[in-house]
Design a protein around this motif. Structure first.
Motif, short mmCIF file in Angstrom:
data_model
loop_
_atom_site.label_atom_id
_atom_site.label_comp_id
_atom_site.label_asym_id
_atom_site.label_seq_id
_atom_site.Cartn_x
_atom_site.Cartn_y
_atom_site.Cartn_z
N LEU A 9 -2.68 -13.97 -18.21
CA LEU A 9 -2.80 -15.36 -17.77
C LEU A 9 -3.97 -15.54 -16.80
CD1 LEU A 9 0.93 -16.39 -17.24
CD2 LEU A 9 -0.67 -17.24 -18.97
N VAL A 10 -4.14 -14.62 -15.89
CA VAL A 10 -5.25 -14.69 -14.94
C VAL A 10 -6.58 -14.60 -15.69
CG1 VAL A 10 -6.40 -13.51 -13.04
CG2 VAL A 10 -3.95 -13.87 -12.96
N ALA A 39 -0.69 -17.93 -9.57
CA ALA A 39 0.65 -17.54 -10.02
C ALA A 39 1.03 -16.11 -9.60
CB ALA A 39 0.78 -17.71 -11.53
N PRO A 40 0.11 -15.15 -9.64
CA PRO A 40 0.49 -13.80 -9.21
C PRO A 40 0.84 -13.71 -7.72
CG PRO A 40 -1.52 -13.73 -10.53
CD PRO A 40 -1.23 -15.17 -10.23
N GLN A 47 8.57 -14.03 -0.97
CA GLN A 47 9.35 -12.89 -0.52
C GLN A 47 8.69 -12.10 0.61
OE1 GLN A 47 9.95 -10.62 -4.10
NE2 GLN A 47 10.73 -12.40 -5.19
N GLY A 48 7.39 -12.30 0.81
CA GLY A 48 6.67 -11.54 1.83
C GLY A 48 6.19 -10.21 1.29
N GLY A 49 5.91 -9.30 2.19
CA GLY A 49 5.38 -7.99 1.80
C GLY A 49 3.87 -8.02 1.76
N GLN A 50 3.29 -7.44 0.73
CA GLN A 50 1.84 -7.40 0.56
C GLN A 50 1.47 -8.08 -0.76
OE1 GLN A 50 -0.56 -6.23 2.66
NE2 GLN A 50 1.08 -5.94 4.13
N PRO A 51 0.41 -8.87 -0.77
CA PRO A 51 -0.02 -9.46 -2.03
C PRO A 51 -0.60 -8.38 -2.94
CG PRO A 51 -1.59 -9.99 -0.29
CD PRO A 51 -0.44 -9.28 0.36
N GLY A 52 -0.37 -8.51 -4.22
CA GLY A 52 -0.88 -7.54 -5.20
C GLY A 52 -2.34 -7.78 -5.53
N ASP A 53 -2.90 -6.86 -6.29
CA ASP A 53 -4.31 -6.95 -6.70
C ASP A 53 -4.59 -8.22 -7.50
OD1 ASP A 53 -4.83 -4.57 -5.42
OD2 ASP A 53 -4.73 -3.37 -7.25
N GLY A 58 -7.06 -13.58 -7.71
CA GLY A 58 -6.95 -15.02 -7.87
C GLY A 58 -7.47 -15.77 -6.65
N VAL A 59 -7.17 -15.27 -5.47
CA VAL A 59 -7.66 -15.90 -4.24
C VAL A 59 -9.19 -15.87 -4.22
CG1 VAL A 59 -7.71 -15.75 -1.71
CG2 VAL A 59 -5.56 -15.43 -2.94
N LYS A 60 -9.77 -14.74 -4.63
CA LYS A 60 -11.23 -14.63 -4.68
C LYS A 60 -11.82 -15.58 -5.72
CE LYS A 60 -11.12 -9.92 -3.03
NZ LYS A 60 -11.09 -8.51 -3.38
#
Length: 117
Positions: A9-10, A39-40, A47-53, A58-60
């Motif tokens: 999807l990305v 979406a990723p 839920q928190g934690g760390q964002p995935g790759d 997607g942010v970039k």
């Protein structure tokens, strides 16, 4: 299997964004595309934690899309609308997302942002 689907999807969203950018449309992207790009990040934002790759990618991508003031305003409104669809979105996680991904993002990720400023 879910990771593969999200990555597909990305990738599709990135192709669409590239083509939209060439079409000269307003902002060159749609809220649907912004939703797909981010979406990723939903598991991290709820839920928190760390964002995935895939989330950070997607942010970039989002940062690269929104170059002009109008594009940033459009992206901001898209992100705000998406954030409001998740009642369990953690505001602190949303605010920390760009820095956790090592990205300077001029688009706040929040339910309450005034995108017209």
């Amino acid at each position: 299997m879910k990771v593969v689907a999200v990555l597909v999807l990305v990738a599709l969203a990135m192709v669409q964004l590239t083509m939209a950018g060439r079409s000269g449309g307003q902002g060159g992207f749609t809220c649907g595309q912004v939703d797909s790009i981010l979406a990723p990040c939903v598991p991290y934002l709820t839920q928190g934690g760390q964002p995935g790759d895939a989330c950070c990618s997607g942010v970039k991508t989002l940062r690269g899309l929104a170059q002009s003031t109008d594009e940033r305003r459009t992206a901001c409104n898209c992100v705000k609308a998406a954030a409001n669809r998740y009642a369990n979105l953690k505001d602190d996680a949303a605010q920390a997302l760009p820095s956790k991904c090592g990205v300077a993002l001029d688009i706040p990720i929040s339910r309450t942002t005034n995108c017209d400023q």
